[in-house]
Scaffold this active site. Sequence first.
Site, PDB file in Angstrom:
ATOM      1  N   HIS A   8       0.592  -1.420   0.289  1.00 31.63           N
ATOM      2  CA  HIS A   8      -0.155   0.140   0.028  1.00 31.63           C
ATOM      3  C   HIS A   8       0.748   1.199   0.109  1.00 31.63           C
ATOM      4  O   HIS A   8       0.292   2.440  -0.072  1.00 31.63           O
ATOM      5  CB  HIS A   8      -0.729  -0.145   1.383  1.00 31.63           C
ATOM      6  N   GLY A  24      -8.847  12.951   4.655  1.00 30.22           N
ATOM      7  CA  GLY A  24      -8.896  11.694   4.397  1.00 30.22           C
ATOM      8  C   GLY A  24      -8.786  11.445   2.503  1.00 30.22           C
ATOM      9  O   GLY A  24      -8.063  10.640   2.179  1.00 30.22           O
ATOM     10  N   ARG A  28      -6.255  16.304  -1.007  1.00 29.73           N
ATOM     11  CA  ARG A  28      -6.704  17.509  -0.070  1.00 29.73           C
ATOM     12  C   ARG A  28      -4.915  17.523   0.464  1.00 29.73           C
ATOM     13  O   ARG A  28      -4.366  18.303   0.806  1.00 29.73           O
ATOM     14  CB  ARG A  28      -7.275  17.115   1.449  1.00 29.73           C
ATOM     15  N   ARG A  47      -2.177   2.882  -5.569  1.00 28.66           N
ATOM     16  CA  ARG A  47      -3.761   2.875  -4.975  1.00 28.66           C
ATOM     17  C   ARG A  47      -3.942   4.845  -5.288  1.00 28.66           C
ATOM     18  O   ARG A  47      -4.841   5.255  -4.549  1.00 28.66           O
ATOM     19  CB  ARG A  47      -4.260   2.365  -4.219  1.00 28.66           C
ATOM     20  N   ARG A  91      -4.630  13.383  12.085  1.00 26.33           N
ATOM     21  CA  ARG A  91      -5.509  13.333  11.255  1.00 26.33           C
ATOM     22  C   ARG A  91      -6.515  14.753  11.127  1.00 26.33           C
ATOM     23  O   ARG A  91      -7.240  15.111  11.695  1.00 26.33           O
ATOM     24  CB  ARG A  91      -6.867  12.148  11.552  1.00 26.33           C
ATOM     25  N   GLY A  93      -9.645  15.941   8.867  1.00 24.04           N
ATOM     26  CA  GLY A  93     -11.022  15.993   8.450  1.00 24.04           C
ATOM     27  C   GLY A  93     -12.204  17.298   8.341  1.00 24.04           C
ATOM     28  O   GLY A  93     -12.140  17.473   9.372  1.00 24.04           O
ATOM     29  N   SER A  94     -13.614  16.231   7.266  1.00 24.03           N
ATOM     30  CA  SER A  94     -14.911  16.902   7.923  1.00 24.03           C
ATOM     31  C   SER A  94     -15.484  15.548   8.950  1.00 24.03           C
ATOM     32  O   SER A  94     -15.338  14.460   9.051  1.00 24.03           O
ATOM     33  CB  SER A  94     -15.024  17.025   6.619  1.00 24.03           C
ATOM     34  N   GLU A 183     -17.714  10.807  12.301  1.00 31.12           N
ATOM     35  CA  GLU A 183     -16.788  10.971  11.497  1.00 31.12           C
ATOM     36  C   GLU A 183     -16.923   9.360  11.372  1.00 31.12           C
ATOM     37  O   GLU A 183     -17.254   8.420  11.630  1.00 31.12           O
ATOM     38  CB  GLU A 183     -15.602  11.717  11.444  1.00 31.12           C
ATOM     39  N   MET A 184     -15.487   9.065  10.907  1.00 30.49           N
ATOM     40  CA  MET A 184     -15.512   7.563  10.414  1.00 30.49           C
ATOM     41  C   MET A 184     -14.345   6.966  10.591  1.00 30.49           C
ATOM     42  O   MET A 184     -13.528   5.823  10.282  1.00 30.49           O
ATOM     43  CB  MET A 184     -15.611   7.327   8.506  1.00 30.49           C
ATOM     44  N   GLU A 185     -13.042   7.910  11.354  1.00 33.98           N
ATOM     45  CA  GLU A 185     -12.246   6.894  11.227  1.00 33.98           C
ATOM     46  C   GLU A 185     -10.850   6.819  12.463  1.00 33.98           C
ATOM     47  O   GLU A 185     -10.326   6.616  12.920  1.00 33.98           O
ATOM     48  CB  GLU A 185     -10.300   7.996  10.472  1.00 33.98           C
ATOM     49  N   SER A 207     -18.603  20.118   8.631  1.00 33.51           N
ATOM     50  CA  SER A 207     -19.133  20.531   6.878  1.00 33.51           C
ATOM     51  C   SER A 207     -20.102  20.885   6.788  1.00 33.51           C
ATOM     52  O   SER A 207     -20.398  21.761   5.781  1.00 33.51           O
ATOM     53  CB  SER A 207     -18.334  19.568   5.931  1.00 33.51           C
ATOM     54  N   ASP A 208     -20.640  19.837   7.931  1.00 31.07           N
ATOM     55  CA  ASP A 208     -22.364  19.679   7.596  1.00 31.07           C
ATOM     56  C   ASP A 208     -22.837  19.688   8.801  1.00 31.07           C
ATOM     57  O   ASP A 208     -22.287  19.443   9.920  1.00 31.07           O
ATOM     58  CB  ASP A 208     -22.440  18.780   6.247  1.00 31.07           C
TER      59      ASP A 208
END
Length: 236
Positions: A8, A24, A28, A47, A91, A93-94, A183-185, A207-208
């Site tokens: 990877h 993420g 960016r 990738r 990290r 992120g949004s 979020e997801m991480e 962001s939202d």
Amino acid sequence: MLNIPTPHNNAKAGDFAKTVLMPGDPLRAKYIAETYLENPRQVNAVRNMLGYTGTYKGKEVSVMGAGMGMPSIGIYSYELFNFYDVDQIIRIGSAGGMQDNIKLMDVVIAMGACTDSNFAYQYGLPGTFAPIADYGLLSRAVETAKRQGTNVIVGNVLSTDVFYNTMSNVNDLWKNMGVLAVEMEAAGLYMNAAKAGKKALCMLTISDHVYTGEALDAEERQLSFGKMMEIALELA
């Protein structure tokens, strides 16, 4: 160092700085490298998960994409901590705001990360592990934000495995427990850091908003994310 390059990451030993910023989106990461770093060089492109190393105010720092979700950041952060001898990952992120006092463009620092993921199963723990940030990084981020004049909100976030959830009340349940944003991480990153004996921090720009339906446009995202990026860069 015997495990690199990996399937990877084609970076070689010494290509990554001790501090890695992880948005993420790999594009960016490219933007951060080209905008904020001096003499950035690309160190990974496997990738298209782009990674760069350069300097910021004389300090070496790297930036690399993490992808979406804990399986993705789990792979990249594990390899950085354990194979590339990285000491700390931040990290950036949004997130979607959940509480009524959370507004668009707010910067949330994840002191802890609740999760619906099974990521911790691998450790065989006789209970529930609480993924938390490194306090040193967290406190320095808060102080940096104060000097910068950026308001930050510190607390618990939710790292979820499910973006489109069929449970109609799932957000209400987490909101009622005081969770600031989703979020997801972060939880996966925090667990990898704990297991490796390394440091991690997650900073998020709202962001939202899950309940109001408000969302930033492209220009607003760029301006608000910049504040968060600058805080993170100061921690290198």
